[in-house]
Structure formats: C-alpha cells, structure tokens
Design a protein around this motif. Sequence first.
Motif, short mmCIF file in Angstrom:
data_model
loop_
_atom_site.label_atom_id
_atom_site.label_comp_id
_atom_site.label_asym_id
_atom_site.label_seq_id
_atom_site.Cartn_x
_atom_site.Cartn_y
_atom_site.Cartn_z
N ASN A 1 -6.87 -34.92 -0.05
CA ASN A 1 -6.90 -33.66 -1.60
C ASN A 1 -6.72 -34.56 -2.45
N LEU A 2 -6.02 -34.40 -3.47
CA LEU A 2 -6.07 -34.55 -4.85
C LEU A 2 -5.46 -35.66 -4.79
N ALA A 3 -3.75 -35.15 -4.24
CA ALA A 3 -2.67 -36.58 -4.27
C ALA A 3 -3.65 -37.76 -3.47
N GLU A 4 -3.48 -37.50 -2.23
CA GLU A 4 -4.42 -38.85 -2.15
C GLU A 4 -5.72 -39.31 -2.54
N ALA A 5 -5.55 -38.93 -2.96
CA ALA A 5 -7.41 -39.53 -3.69
C ALA A 5 -6.59 -40.22 -5.22
N VAL A 6 -5.43 -39.96 -6.20
CA VAL A 6 -4.84 -40.40 -6.57
C VAL A 6 -4.34 -41.66 -6.10
N LYS A 7 -3.63 -41.58 -5.11
CA LYS A 7 -3.36 -43.04 -4.12
C LYS A 7 -4.02 -43.92 -4.24
N LEU A 8 -5.42 -43.52 -3.43
CA LEU A 8 -6.13 -44.45 -3.05
C LEU A 8 -7.46 -44.59 -4.39
N LYS A 9 -6.65 -44.32 -5.45
CA LYS A 9 -7.85 -45.24 -6.86
C LYS A 9 -6.36 -45.55 -6.95
N SER A 10 -5.30 -45.59 -6.89
CA SER A 10 -4.34 -46.95 -7.22
C SER A 10 -4.57 -47.57 -6.87
N ILE A 11 -4.48 -48.10 -5.31
CA ILE A 11 -5.12 -48.84 -4.19
C ILE A 11 -6.53 -49.45 -4.58
N ALA B 1 -7.98 -49.56 -8.29
CA ALA B 1 -7.49 -50.24 -9.32
C ALA B 1 -6.50 -51.73 -8.90
N LYS B 2 -6.11 -51.62 -8.13
CA LYS B 2 -5.51 -52.59 -7.25
C LYS B 2 -6.27 -54.02 -7.73
N LYS B 3 -6.90 -53.67 -6.67
CA LYS B 3 -8.33 -54.28 -5.73
C LYS B 3 -8.85 -54.43 -6.88
N VAL B 4 -9.72 -54.16 -7.66
CA VAL B 4 -9.98 -55.12 -8.23
C VAL B 4 -10.27 -56.04 -9.37
N GLN B 5 -8.66 -55.05 -9.31
CA GLN B 5 -7.66 -56.34 -10.16
C GLN B 5 -7.19 -57.87 -9.30
N GLU B 6 -7.08 -57.72 -8.50
CA GLU B 6 -7.13 -58.77 -7.68
C GLU B 6 -8.17 -59.79 -7.77
N LEU B 7 -9.37 -58.78 -7.38
CA LEU B 7 -10.36 -59.88 -7.30
C LEU B 7 -10.60 -60.21 -8.69
N VAL B 8 -10.69 -59.69 -9.75
CA VAL B 8 -10.92 -59.89 -11.59
C VAL B 8 -10.30 -61.40 -11.66
N SER B 9 -8.85 -61.44 -10.75
CA SER B 9 -8.19 -62.78 -11.25
C SER B 9 -9.08 -63.90 -10.38
N GLU B 10 -9.43 -63.03 -9.58
CA GLU B 10 -10.12 -64.53 -8.25
C GLU B 10 -10.49 -65.00 -8.08
N ILE C 1 -17.78 -62.89 -3.58
CA ILE C 1 -15.92 -61.94 -4.68
C ILE C 1 -16.75 -60.97 -5.72
N GLU C 2 -17.77 -61.44 -6.22
CA GLU C 2 -18.82 -61.12 -7.01
C GLU C 2 -19.60 -59.36 -6.02
N ALA C 3 -19.54 -59.69 -5.18
CA ALA C 3 -21.04 -58.53 -4.37
C ALA C 3 -19.24 -57.52 -3.85
N GLU C 4 -18.07 -58.23 -3.54
CA GLU C 4 -17.02 -57.06 -3.24
C GLU C 4 -16.37 -56.50 -4.58
N LEU C 5 -16.69 -57.41 -5.54
CA LEU C 5 -15.94 -56.19 -6.69
C LEU C 5 -17.07 -54.87 -7.16
#
Length: 99
Positions: free
Chosen positions: A3-13, A15-24, A49-53
């Motif tokens: 559902n849409l609420a789960e999609a919003v939460k997943l997108k947040s997770i 986005a956080k993973k993208v930030q962590e990978l860029v930082s790494e 790291i680039e492949a995971e990103l």
Amino acid sequence: MINLAEAVKLKSILAKKVQELVSELHRSAFVTVEKGQAPKTSNRAMKVIEAELAQVRLDVRTLDRLVCMKKKVYAWVMVKLQCFMKLLCTSQMITANLL
C-alpha cells in the motif's frame, strides 16, 4: 501488494541507504596519508560500493514508477466512478419523470 504508506516508508529507507552509500563512496575515494605511513584502505572496493549504489537507485526508480502507476489507476477509477454516478443520477431523473 504494497500500500501507499508502506511505499513511503520503503522509499525513506532506500533514500537513507543511498545517503550511506554515497558517504561510504566519499570516504573510500579520498585518504589522508602522513609521510612515511602506509595508506589505510577501506574494507570494500569502490566498484562494489558503486554497484550496490546503482542497484539501490534502480530500486528507488522502480518504486517511484509503481507508486505513480498506482496513483494514475486510482485517478482513472475515480473519473470512471464519477461518470457512472452522473449517468445513474440522470437515468433516475428520467425514470422519475416517466412515472
């Protein structure tokens, strides 16, 4: 189905993973080395790291596309429902006038 609420939460997770990978990636790209010291390398290669990103970014785009499609389908259903309701009201008025 998600559902849409789960999609919003997943997108947040994601986005956080993208930030962590860029930082790494930034931490792995540059190293400060003191004179006479050996450089310290990171645990993972930059290619890994680039492949995971790239994979996480692909997942974000896929999720965005699915959410967009779901919104379009919802809007289409609402338009059809409104048309049906107008048609139903019109037919009821015609029936009432005939009686």
